[in-house]
Scaffold this motif. Structure first.
Motif, mmCIF file in Angstrom:
data_model
loop_
_atom_site.group_PDB
_atom_site.id
_atom_site.type_symbol
_atom_site.label_atom_id
_atom_site.label_comp_id
_atom_site.label_asym_id
_atom_site.label_seq_id
_atom_site.Cartn_x
_atom_site.Cartn_y
_atom_site.Cartn_z
ATOM 1 N N ASP A 45 -20.514 71.387 18.771
ATOM 2 C CA ASP A 45 -20.047 70.131 19.071
ATOM 3 C C ASP A 45 -18.668 69.799 19.535
ATOM 4 O O ASP A 45 -18.444 69.214 20.600
ATOM 5 N N THR A 46 -17.800 70.715 19.109
ATOM 6 C CA THR A 46 -16.433 70.608 19.320
ATOM 7 C C THR A 46 -16.193 70.686 20.844
ATOM 8 O O THR A 46 -15.577 69.974 21.260
ATOM 9 N N PRO A 47 -16.639 71.849 21.581
ATOM 10 C CA PRO A 47 -16.454 71.973 22.911
ATOM 11 C C PRO A 47 -17.153 70.780 23.711
ATOM 12 O O PRO A 47 -16.410 70.094 24.755
ATOM 13 N N LEU A 48 -18.140 70.173 23.388
ATOM 14 C CA LEU A 48 -18.700 68.947 24.084
ATOM 15 C C LEU A 48 -17.902 67.690 23.802
ATOM 16 O O LEU A 48 -17.662 66.899 24.720
ATOM 17 N N VAL A 49 -17.224 67.607 22.397
ATOM 18 C CA VAL A 49 -16.758 66.442 22.133
ATOM 19 C C VAL A 49 -15.488 66.468 22.849
ATOM 20 O O VAL A 49 -14.629 65.268 23.170
ATOM 21 N N CYS A 50 -14.630 67.584 23.024
ATOM 22 C CA CYS A 50 -13.188 67.771 23.627
ATOM 23 C C CYS A 50 -13.543 67.610 25.223
ATOM 24 O O CYS A 50 -12.457 68.126 26.040
ATOM 25 N N ALA A 51 -14.404 68.055 25.667
ATOM 26 C CA ALA A 51 -14.939 67.949 27.271
ATOM 27 C C ALA A 51 -14.283 66.819 28.060
ATOM 28 O O ALA A 51 -14.497 65.935 27.485
ATOM 29 N N SER A 52 -13.998 67.093 29.184
ATOM 30 C CA SER A 52 -13.593 65.996 30.112
ATOM 31 C C SER A 52 -14.846 65.081 30.160
ATOM 32 O O SER A 52 -15.822 65.711 30.705
ATOM 33 N N GLY A 53 -14.598 63.828 30.354
ATOM 34 C CA GLY A 53 -15.742 63.014 30.693
ATOM 35 C C GLY A 53 -16.556 62.585 29.261
ATOM 36 O O GLY A 53 -17.435 61.768 29.532
ATOM 37 N N ILE A 54 -16.142 62.817 28.151
ATOM 38 C CA ILE A 54 -17.062 62.390 27.279
ATOM 39 C C ILE A 54 -16.768 60.955 26.696
ATOM 40 O O ILE A 54 -17.571 60.257 26.359
ATOM 41 N N SER A 55 -15.444 60.500 27.068
ATOM 42 C CA SER A 55 -15.357 59.216 26.779
ATOM 43 C C SER A 55 -16.189 58.216 27.705
ATOM 44 O O SER A 55 -16.494 57.153 27.263
ATOM 45 N N GLU A 56 -16.153 58.622 28.952
ATOM 46 C CA GLU A 56 -17.082 57.989 29.728
ATOM 47 C C GLU A 56 -18.622 57.908 29.394
ATOM 48 O O GLU A 56 -19.262 56.930 29.334
ATOM 49 N N GLN A 57 -19.036 59.212 28.970
ATOM 50 C CA GLN A 57 -20.403 59.350 28.484
ATOM 51 C C GLN A 57 -20.508 58.433 27.017
ATOM 52 O O GLN A 57 -21.592 57.715 27.134
ATOM 53 N N VAL A 58 -19.726 58.426 26.122
ATOM 54 C CA VAL A 58 -19.828 57.363 25.177
ATOM 55 C C VAL A 58 -20.052 56.036 25.531
ATOM 56 O O VAL A 58 -20.729 55.173 25.060
ATOM 57 N N GLY A 59 -18.863 55.649 26.428
ATOM 58 C CA GLY A 59 -19.085 54.211 26.923
ATOM 59 C C GLY A 59 -20.194 53.731 27.658
ATOM 60 O O GLY A 59 -20.749 52.951 27.509
ATOM 61 N N SER A 60 -20.884 54.965 28.328
ATOM 62 C CA SER A 60 -22.165 54.610 28.997
ATOM 63 C C SER A 60 -23.269 54.532 28.031
ATOM 64 O O SER A 60 -24.016 53.277 28.106
ATOM 65 N N CYS A 61 -23.179 55.300 27.256
ATOM 66 C CA CYS A 61 -24.403 55.179 25.996
ATOM 67 C C CYS A 61 -24.294 53.982 25.216
ATOM 68 O O CYS A 61 -25.194 53.466 24.828
ATOM 69 N N ALA A 62 -23.072 53.684 24.860
ATOM 70 C CA ALA A 62 -23.105 52.363 24.104
ATOM 71 C C ALA A 62 -23.272 51.146 24.874
ATOM 72 O O ALA A 62 -23.855 50.412 24.361
ATOM 73 N N THR A 63 -22.767 51.187 25.947
ATOM 74 C CA THR A 63 -23.281 50.219 27.053
ATOM 75 C C THR A 63 -24.689 50.113 27.347
ATOM 76 O O THR A 63 -25.343 48.989 26.968
ATOM 77 N N ASP A 64 -25.437 51.001 27.574
ATOM 78 C CA ASP A 64 -26.875 50.982 27.695
ATOM 79 C C ASP A 64 -27.693 50.622 26.512
ATOM 80 O O ASP A 64 -28.767 50.068 26.505
ATOM 81 N N ALA A 65 -26.897 50.983 25.378
ATOM 82 C CA ALA A 65 -27.429 50.782 23.882
ATOM 83 C C ALA A 65 -27.316 49.164 23.559
ATOM 84 O O ALA A 65 -27.580 48.911 22.368
ATOM 85 N N LEU A 66 -26.326 48.622 24.467
ATOM 86 C CA LEU A 66 -26.089 47.239 24.018
ATOM 87 C C LEU A 66 -25.587 47.133 22.617
ATOM 88 O O LEU A 66 -25.411 46.237 21.886
ATOM 89 N N GLY A 67 -24.647 48.256 22.346
ATOM 90 C CA GLY A 67 -23.749 48.120 21.206
ATOM 91 C C GLY A 67 -24.527 48.636 19.875
ATOM 92 O O GLY A 67 -24.032 48.529 18.844
#
Length: 176
Positions: A45-67
């Motif tokens: 998990d650490t390399p995935l969490v530290c990867a460039s673009g993870i913030s955008e992915q979390v934001g996209s998932c949270a948005t798609d999940a309606l919070g």
């Protein structure tokens, strides 16, 4: 309206990632199963969490999940492939921000407020950060990581930085 609300929620949650603070975790609950600790500090998990673009992915998932936390977690398990335990930390913080800072708490993270506003960051810090950082274990994204300074594993700046696989961007923001 709902889409705008979730975009703001997604942006608020997206500031989480690799931490660069010395926060202490909470005391856990009074019953049931205690929250996981260090769920994102493993070799997968650490390399995935530290990867460039993870913030955008979390934001996209949270948005798609309606919070909603469970759907955010499921999304993050699919892409970028976080373990269930680590993805659940992000799902839980998504739900926490939504419950405490978007639909209650005077909606300080909801539209038209900026998710990076003092009120939103304060609400998130007071209600969600301690449990999140205990859950994730604050993975160390370093300032160069295993990939060195060429960008494959990091490079400069608080919380990582730059190139492919680097921590970079909002992932290194300290909690309010």
């Amino acid at each position: 309206m709902v889409r705008n609300l979730m975009m703001i929620l997604g942006l608020s949650v997206a500031v989480f990632g690799c931490a660069t603070t010395d926060n202490e975790g909470g005391d856990g609950g009074t019953g049931g199963t205690p929250p996981p600790s260090g769920a994102c500090t493993n070799a997968a998990d650490t390399p995935l969490v530290c990867a460039s673009g993870i913030s955008e992915q979390v934001g996209s998932c949270a948005t798609d999940a309606l919070g909603q936390g469970p759907a955010t977690s499921t999304c993050l398990q699919a892409d970028p492939g976080l373990s269930m335990e680590c993805a659940d930390c992000y799902g839980d913080v998504t739900q926490c921000v939504y419950d405490n800072c978007v639909v209650s708490g005077d909606g300080v993270c909801g539209p038209p407020n900026d998710p990076d506003s003092e009120g939103c960051l304060s609400c998130r810090g007071e209600n969600c950060d301690d449990e999140f950082f205990t859950c994730t274990g604050e993975p160390d994204c370093g300032s160069g990581g295993a990939g060195g300074s060429a960008g494959a594993g990091g490079g400069g700046g608080a919380g990582g930085g730059g190139g492919a696989g680097g921590g970079g961007g909002a992932g290194g923001i300290e909690p309010a």
